[in-house]
Design a protein around this motif. Structure first.
Motif, PDB file in Angstrom:
ATOM      1  N   ASP A  13       0.910  -1.192   0.095  1.00 15.57           N
ATOM      2  CA  ASP A  13       0.161  -0.086   0.144  1.00 15.57           C
ATOM      3  C   ASP A  13       0.808   1.196   0.002  1.00 15.57           C
ATOM      4  OD1 ASP A  13      -2.162  -1.615   0.362  1.00 15.57           O
ATOM      5  OD2 ASP A  13      -2.353  -1.805   2.365  1.00 15.57           O
ATOM      6  N   GLY A  40      -4.483  -4.209  -3.763  1.00 14.94           N
ATOM      7  CA  GLY A  40      -5.486  -3.268  -3.848  1.00 14.94           C
ATOM      8  C   GLY A  40      -4.587  -1.849  -4.420  1.00 14.94           C
ATOM      9  N   HIS A  41      -4.862  -1.602  -5.705  1.00 12.48           N
ATOM     10  CA  HIS A  41      -3.929  -0.444  -6.090  1.00 12.48           C
ATOM     11  C   HIS A  41      -5.043   0.611  -6.546  1.00 12.48           C
ATOM     12  CE1 HIS A  41      -0.502  -3.271  -7.329  1.00 12.48           C
ATOM     13  NE2 HIS A  41      -0.797  -3.240  -5.828  1.00 12.48           N
ATOM     14  N   ALA A 297      -7.179  -0.840   0.902  1.00 18.71           N
ATOM     15  CA  ALA A 297      -7.977  -0.607  -0.092  1.00 18.71           C
ATOM     16  C   ALA A 297      -8.802  -2.079  -0.802  1.00 18.71           C
ATOM     17  CB  ALA A 297      -6.967  -0.403  -1.275  1.00 18.71           C
ATOM     18  N   ARG A 303      -5.364   0.360   8.843  1.00 14.79           N
ATOM     19  CA  ARG A 303      -3.850   0.180   8.738  1.00 14.79           C
ATOM     20  C   ARG A 303      -3.120   0.488   9.763  1.00 14.79           C
ATOM     21  NH1 ARG A 303      -3.543   2.771   2.756  1.00 14.79           N
ATOM     22  NH2 ARG A 303      -4.581   0.977   1.430  1.00 14.79           N
TER      23      ARG A 303
HETATM   24 MG    MG Z   1      -2.841  -1.475  -1.742  1.00  9.29          MG
END
Ligand code: MG
Ligand code: GDP
Ligand code: IMO
Length: 421
Positions: A13, A40-41, A297, A303
């Motif tokens: 991330d 997850g971008h 994401a 986080r």
């Molecule tokens: Mg990510």
């Protein structure tokens, strides 16, 4: 021509998706080489915010080819959903995407296994995204997996049933309830959907592109500290996330690798369990999470946040052969009087080291150096020179400690908020 690699230097991330999207106009081909829907971008441009999981982050630029390489594990159900989301955008073009026939398939039972293993681990759980990543790579290595190319074989269903039975036999040992009816129907529908895409031998495809003088950017997923060999084992993912994986995950020879762009946040985050020496359990950690929108994401989980860890960053640049650094989320550190940076660890026996211990969960106390913070809002700044001196000093400090140039400073999630030096 060579293949440049872009990857994360921390626990994932870092902002890889944003930078791949930013760099895509310079490349003909963007290729994912490992991981799967655990990634997850996030991409942001104009009023659009979009999260990609398995599809490379070059997909929003007309003219670039996006390749899902053999090192990836793909969930056909997630893939179908991702394509449906992309079809809403003008400019999305199906022919801009191709998939390696050697990509391993994530079956519905792989996800069930992931969840059953995690439940059985109890308090020692990895904090997996539960996307079936570990069980699918396990089947790949134990030579039981199914690949995209297999879906075209007349006996695909038979082979699927055989693998499913294998999974059922394992699941009998766990007290884990599941119902596959809905997911199995979706899986076979998604397999038919997948057959409509360009399925290629990506090693030939990419090497031919190189011979024709085209540029390739390999897009990493996860981060170096989640690497199966070099990460904080066992709290890692099930693939190699480092530069070498771009070779094996795409079929590119080592001597074809050009630049290695290492992406890192101006601080550290981690989602899931495992050691994190500079983690902040106080108000500062909360403020970083709040300022940085630090929620996963893929899973939406908060986080964990902490100060920048230089021994870990240096380790990551070493194993990756990073040539350039990209520092993300500088804007998030606005508002702190001082910013701490970890420059070494004190071990339980009192000795000091700049190296990562064999077991990062071993008691190490970070040694910090304090730097001046800044109060200016950075999000509207449009050139590196326009940054406050305190930010530039922070950048210089990291460059000197790591021994690599920081070529990009990112000051916001948008494509435009990228300061290239
Ligand atoms: Mg990510
Ligand atoms: P990836 O997995 O490495 O692509 O990163 P993620 O997309 O999972 O997480 C990065 C998050 O930070 C996303 O929400 C991005 O939109 C956001 N982001 C990226 N760069 C910046 C930045 O420079 N500043 C801020 N505030 N957010 C950023
Ligand atoms: P991107 O590409 C952050 C973490 C999980 C968990 C561990 C193992 O978006 O940076 P897995 O599902 O792989 O079995 O989970 O790895 N993890 C990530 N953390 N970013 C990611 O990807 C991650 N992919 C996996 O949270 O701790």
């Amino acid at each position: 021509m060579s293949v440049d690699v872009l990857l994360g230097l921390q626990w994932g991330d870092e902002g890889k998706g944003k930078i791949v999207d930013y760099l895509t106009p310079k490349y003909n081909v963007i290729a994912r080489f490992q991981g799967g829907p655990n990634a997850g971008h996030t991409l942001k441009f104009g009023n659009t915010k979009h999260v990609l999981h398995q599809i490379p982050s070059g997909i929003f630029h007309e003219g670039s080819k996006n390749v899902i390489g053999n090192g990836v594990v793909l969930d056909p159900i997630t893939f179908q959903k991702e394509i449906a989301a992309l079809e809403k955008f003008d400019g999305y073009n199906k022919s801009a995407l191709c998939l390696s026939r050697k990509v391993q398939l994530i079956l519905p039972t792989h996800r069930v296994l992931d969840a059953a293993y995690e439940q059985a681990k109890g308090k020692d759980k990895i904090g997996s995204t539960l996307k079936g990543i570990g069980p699918t790579y396990t089947d790949k290595i134990s030579r039981n997996g199914l690949r995209i190319g297999d879906v075209l074989a007349p006996n695909f269903k038979e082979r699927y049933e055989k693998l499913k039975e294998r999974h059922f036999a394992i699941l009998e040992r766990f007290e884990y309830e599941y119902d596959l009816t809905e997911d199995e129907a979706k899986f076979f529908e998604a397999i038919e959907f997948l057959k409509g895409f360009d399925l290629v031998d990506s090693e030939y495809y990419l090497n031919e592109k190189l011979s024709a003088g085209e540029n390739i950017l390999a897009e990493g997923a996860q981060g170096s500290l989640l690497d199966i060999d070099f990460g904080s084992y066992p709290f890692v993912t099930s693939s190699n996330t480092t530069t070498a994986a771009a070779c094996t995950g795409l079929g590119i020879a080592a001597n074809k690798i050009g630049d290695v762009f290492g992406v890192f946040k101006a601080y550290c985050t981690r989602v899931g369990s495992g050691p994190f020496p500079t983690e902040l359990h106080d108000k500062i950690g909360e403020q970083i999470r709040e300022n940085g929108g630090e929620f996963g994401a893929t899973t939406g989980r908060p986080r964990r946040c902490g100060w920048l860890d230089l021994p870990a960053l240096k380790y990551a640049t070493m194993i990756n052969g990073a040539t350039k650094l990209y520092m993300m989320k500088a804007d998030v550190l606005t508002g702190f009087d001082t910013i701490e940076v970890c420059t070494g660890y004190k071990k339980a026996d009192g000795t000091i080291t700049e190296q990562l211990p064999f077991d990062l969960s071993e008691e190490v106390t970070p040694i910090y150096e304090s730097l001046s913070g800044w109060s200016e809002d950075l999000t509207g700044i449009s050139s590196y020179d326009g940054l406050p001196e305190t930010v530039k000093s922070y950048v210089k400090f990291i460059e000197e400690k790591v021994g690599l140039p920081i070529e990009i400073v990112s000051v916001g999630p948008d494509r435009e908020q990228t300061l290239m030096r």
